[in-house]
Design an enzyme around this catalytic site. Structure first.
Site, PDB file in Angstrom:
ATOM      1  N   THR A  10       0.810  -1.372  -0.029  1.00 55.80           N
ATOM      2  CA  THR A  10      -0.108  -0.138  -0.092  1.00 55.80           C
ATOM      3  C   THR A  10       0.868   1.231   0.036  1.00 55.80           C
ATOM      4  OG1 THR A  10      -1.709  -1.156   1.621  1.00 55.80           O
ATOM      5  CG2 THR A  10      -1.773   1.567   1.313  1.00 55.80           C
ATOM      6  N   ARG A  52     -13.255  -7.952  -1.867  1.00 54.11           N
ATOM      7  CA  ARG A  52     -12.624  -8.091  -0.560  1.00 54.11           C
ATOM      8  C   ARG A  52     -12.205  -6.588  -0.419  1.00 54.11           C
ATOM      9  NH1 ARG A  52      -7.308  -6.316   0.751  1.00 54.11           N
ATOM     10  NH2 ARG A  52      -6.484  -7.602   2.454  1.00 54.11           N
ATOM     11  N   GLY A  79      -9.714  -4.276   2.255  1.00 54.44           N
ATOM     12  CA  GLY A  79      -8.493  -4.579   3.185  1.00 54.44           C
ATOM     13  C   GLY A  79      -8.620  -3.457   4.212  1.00 54.44           C
ATOM     14  N   ASP A  80      -7.374  -3.325   4.896  1.00 50.99           N
ATOM     15  CA  ASP A  80      -7.438  -1.904   5.740  1.00 50.99           C
ATOM     16  C   ASP A  80      -7.465  -0.664   5.195  1.00 50.99           C
ATOM     17  OD1 ASP A  80      -4.846  -2.986   5.038  1.00 50.99           O
ATOM     18  OD2 ASP A  80      -4.123  -1.485   6.413  1.00 50.99           O
ATOM     19  N   THR A 122       0.803  -0.759   6.197  1.00 52.29           N
ATOM     20  CA  THR A 122       0.720  -1.676   5.248  1.00 52.29           C
ATOM     21  C   THR A 122       1.031  -3.150   5.456  1.00 52.29           C
ATOM     22  OG1 THR A 122       2.037  -1.959   2.897  1.00 52.29           O
ATOM     23  CG2 THR A 122       3.314  -0.949   4.656  1.00 52.29           C
TER      24      THR A 122
HETATM   25  N1  ASP Z   1      -2.937  -3.641   3.372  1.00 51.10           N
HETATM   26  C1  ASP Z   1      -3.298  -3.725   2.012  1.00 51.10           C
HETATM   27  C2  ASP Z   1      -4.497  -4.661   2.052  1.00 51.10           C
HETATM   28  O1  ASP Z   1      -4.719  -5.735   2.716  1.00 51.10           O
HETATM   29  C3  ASP Z   1      -2.043  -4.551   1.444  1.00 51.10           C
HETATM   30  C4  ASP Z   1      -0.600  -4.049   1.748  1.00 51.10           C
HETATM   31  O2  ASP Z   1      -0.446  -2.893   2.296  1.00 51.10           O
HETATM   32  O3  ASP Z   1       0.193  -4.896   1.479  1.00 51.10           O
HETATM   33  O4  ASP Z   1      -5.203  -4.629   1.138  1.00 51.10           O
END
Ligand code: ASP
Length: 296
Positions: free
Chosen positions: A148, A176, A178-179, A199
């Site tokens: 990210t 989906r 994510g955060d 991230t």
């Molecule tokens: N946090 C991000 C997600 O889960 C991906 C990442 O930062 O590696 O979508």
């Protein structure tokens, strides 16, 4: 005094852009958004924007967010297809609506309605991304490859802002999230206190609400580095105590004076940063977890 920090080495261009805005007296929100836009447009960055990993249906669906630390207003979008700059749509959600998050086709309709230009799949989905998708599908491995861009900026007026953007992992389930667009998990800022952005595996970061925790620890008197280390160490161990095998968790943190820090539970995490007298540079982070406790 201004300061800027962003995740991973590909964010050097983001920090350089932010620096030019901040050192000429520009706003933190503009610096973070404009910096992230550069990475969203870069087809060589495989985890953000154009050229990013595809979901299991072979679509490029993007998540992004912004937050203003003066007002605690936030704007986010999730699973947006066909637009080059989800971070700017997120900013429009924050500035032009009463809401915080818009998703999928509703976010796309909003973007169209306020005049964002659409970007066709031929432009957004690169040959490399399509090839990686086909290879992973053939291997039928677990979804892999994700990162990210999270950018925290402090301007000379003392405003702290954050912008984030990602495509999530290769072959993720369609829908989906994510955060990255989730307040408190993927990002949090409060001017006068500090900010954080994450991230790593979104599911693990959401389970442990990493970004809000880091800001709250700084509110309680911790330095940026102490807060970053404590949050990542505790998140990793909490997940283990609950019987989970923690994936990657990494955090960047900034305090109200612009001191920057990073922490990670795995090796290889780096961030880019700049502040007056310190030109944009990459900083490597030593993991807070002992080598034999790190997951593969
Ligand atoms: N946090 C991000 C997600 O889960 C991906 C990442 O930062 O590696 O979508």
């Amino acid at each position: 005094m201004w300061s800027i920090i962003a995740t991973w080495s590909f964010s050097l261009q983001c920090v350089e852009k932010g620096e030019t805005i901040l050192k000429s007296g520009g706003r933190a929100l503009d610096a973070a958004e404009m910096g992230v836009r550069l990475v969203e447009s870069d087809p060589a960055v495989d985890c953000v924007g154009r050229g990013g990993y595809l979901n299991a249906d072979g679509e490029l669906a993007l998540d992004a967010a912004v937050m203003c630390g003066d007002t605690l207003k936030t704007g986010a979008v999730a699973c947006v297809r066909g637009f080059e700059h989800p971070v700017s749509i997120a900013r429009a959600v924050m500035e032009k609506t009463k809401h915080s998050i818009l998703v999928g086709p509703y976010a796309e309709a909003f973007a169209r309605q306020i005049g964002f230009a659409e970007a066709p799949p031929e432009y957004m989905i690169t040959e490399t991304a399509r090839r990686k998708y086909e290879e992973e599908k053939r291997r039928r491995g677990k979804p892999s490859g994700h990162d990210t861009i999270g950018c925290l900026a402090l301007d000379d007026a003392g405003s702290l802002c954050v912008a984030t953007s990602t495509c999530g992992s290769n072959l993720r389930l369609p829908g989906r999230v994510g955060d990255t667009p989730i307040i408190g998990s993927g990002f949090y800022v409060q001017s006068g206190v500090g900010g954080a952005a994450a991230t790593g595996l979104g599911e693990d970061i959401m389970r442990t609400c990493c970004s809000f925790r880091a800001v709250d620890l700084m509110r309680g008197g911790m330095s940026a580095q102490e807060a970053a280390d404590t949050v990542v160490f505790t998140a990793h161990n909490t997940l283990r105590q609950c019987g989970l095998k923690p994936d990657c968790i990494a955090l960047i943190v900034i305090d109200a004076r612009g001191n920057c820090a990073g922490a990670s539970n795995h090796k290889g995490f780096v961030y880019a940063c700049a502040r007056p007298g310190e030109s944009p540079r990459i900083v490597s982070v030593d993991p807070v977890i002992d080598k034999d406790e790190q997951e593969d």
